[in-house]
Write an enzyme that holds these catalytic residues in place. Structure first.
Site, short mmCIF file in Angstrom:
data_model
loop_
_atom_site.label_atom_id
_atom_site.label_comp_id
_atom_site.label_asym_id
_atom_site.label_seq_id
_atom_site.Cartn_x
_atom_site.Cartn_y
_atom_site.Cartn_z
N LEU A 52 4.61 2.63 0.84
CA LEU A 52 5.67 2.81 -0.14
C LEU A 52 5.11 2.83 -1.56
O LEU A 52 4.21 2.07 -1.90
CB LEU A 52 6.72 1.70 -0.02
CG LEU A 52 7.50 1.65 1.29
CD1 LEU A 52 8.40 0.43 1.33
CD2 LEU A 52 8.33 2.92 1.45
N VAL A 96 0.87 -1.18 0.00
CA VAL A 96 0.00 0.00 0.00
C VAL A 96 0.90 1.22 0.00
O VAL A 96 2.02 1.20 0.53
CB VAL A 96 -0.95 0.05 1.22
CG1 VAL A 96 -2.05 -1.00 1.07
CG2 VAL A 96 -0.21 -0.14 2.52
N SER A 97 0.43 2.31 -0.61
CA SER A 97 1.30 3.45 -0.87
C SER A 97 1.22 4.57 0.16
O SER A 97 2.05 5.48 0.14
CB SER A 97 1.00 4.03 -2.26
OG SER A 97 -0.36 4.40 -2.36
N THR A 98 0.24 4.53 1.07
CA THR A 98 0.13 5.61 2.04
C THR A 98 0.17 5.06 3.46
O THR A 98 -0.18 3.91 3.73
CB THR A 98 -1.19 6.38 1.87
OG1 THR A 98 -2.29 5.54 2.24
CG2 THR A 98 -1.37 6.85 0.43
N GLN A 120 -3.28 3.98 4.73
CA GLN A 120 -3.68 2.63 4.31
C GLN A 120 -2.96 1.58 5.15
O GLN A 120 -3.54 0.57 5.53
CB GLN A 120 -3.36 2.43 2.84
CG GLN A 120 -4.26 3.19 1.89
CD GLN A 120 -3.80 3.05 0.45
OE1 GLN A 120 -2.60 3.11 0.16
NE2 GLN A 120 -4.74 2.86 -0.45
#
Length: 232
Positions: free
Chosen positions: A48, A10-12, A15
């Protein structure tokens, strides 16, 4: 029984904290694995982006996959969606080539890429062909632009030089480490690329090739000077 790495990302940070997205990815992978009789061991990168391959858990998974087939304890990597693994066709193409060379499977469930099956291999080969075409087209355009700039007396691009100690360390590590492991170690030691960016396995390979070519050219030049001094 086939054992696969299930890669989740997940990017945030939000999340990552809430678990939103990770649960859906895990469910998709687990259903696919159950249908194929696979066991799955999960690697998770939280908060990431996929713009870079330099993600701790992804690099750990790739290092584990790089082991020779007879000694390897896993058979491939599976993701719910391709963009969880990479947003770059070029990077994904590199992973597919590495997987083919080292004989492990790559599965992107959303695209039907499953290199453990003939149909999945066909889809993967089409994607690699598209990536190669894209690189060639970009290369031709870049070359034409640089030639035009040269004729006009203009310089294009950034001039960047990798510090010699970093280059020496890279070559030292490559004597005993995989590309992914070298990238991880250089990042851990706080050594960046010539552009100040983190290392990836692909970048290590490119820089290693340039360093060896430069050393060869330097040796040839030195030999020519010595021959000239002897009047040969």
């Amino acid at each position: 029984m086939t054992t696969m790495v299930g890669y989740l990302r997940v990017s945030t940070e939000e999340q990552a904290t809430s678990g939103l997205g990770l649960g859906a990815q895990r469910d998709t992978i687990q259903r696919y694995a159950d249908a194929h009789g696979w066991e799955v061991t999960y690697y998770v990168d939280e908060g990431l982006s996929a713009k870079s391959m330099d993600r701790p858990q992804l690099q750990a998974a790739l290092t584990r996959l790089h082991v020779l087939p007879k000694r390897r304890d896993i058979d491939g990597i599976v993701v719910a969606k391709l963009d969880r693994l990479s947003r770059s066709v070029h990077d994904f193409s590199g992973i597919l080539k590495l997987a083919a060379a080292r004989k492990w499977a790559v599965v992107a469930i959303d695209l039907g890429v499953d290199t453990s099956t003939p149909t999945g291999k066909l889809v993967a080969n089409v994607m690699m062909s598209v990536a190669e075409w894209e690189r060639e087209v970009i290369g031709e355009r870049t070359s034409a632009a640089m030639q035009a700039a040269k004729r006009q007396g203009r310089h294009m691009g950034r001039v960047s030089v990798l510090p010699r100690p970093t280059g020496d360390r890279l070559l030292e590590l490559r004597a005993t480490h995989t590309l992914a492991a070298v990238a991880a170690q250089l990042n851990a030691e706080g050594l960046s690329t010539a552009l100040g960016e983190p290392w990836s396995a692909n970048t290590v390979a490119k820089v290693q090739k340039r360093l060896r070519a430069a050393d060869t050219a330097s040796s040839d030049e030195q030999g020519a000077r010595m021959a000239s001094a002897r009047g040969l």
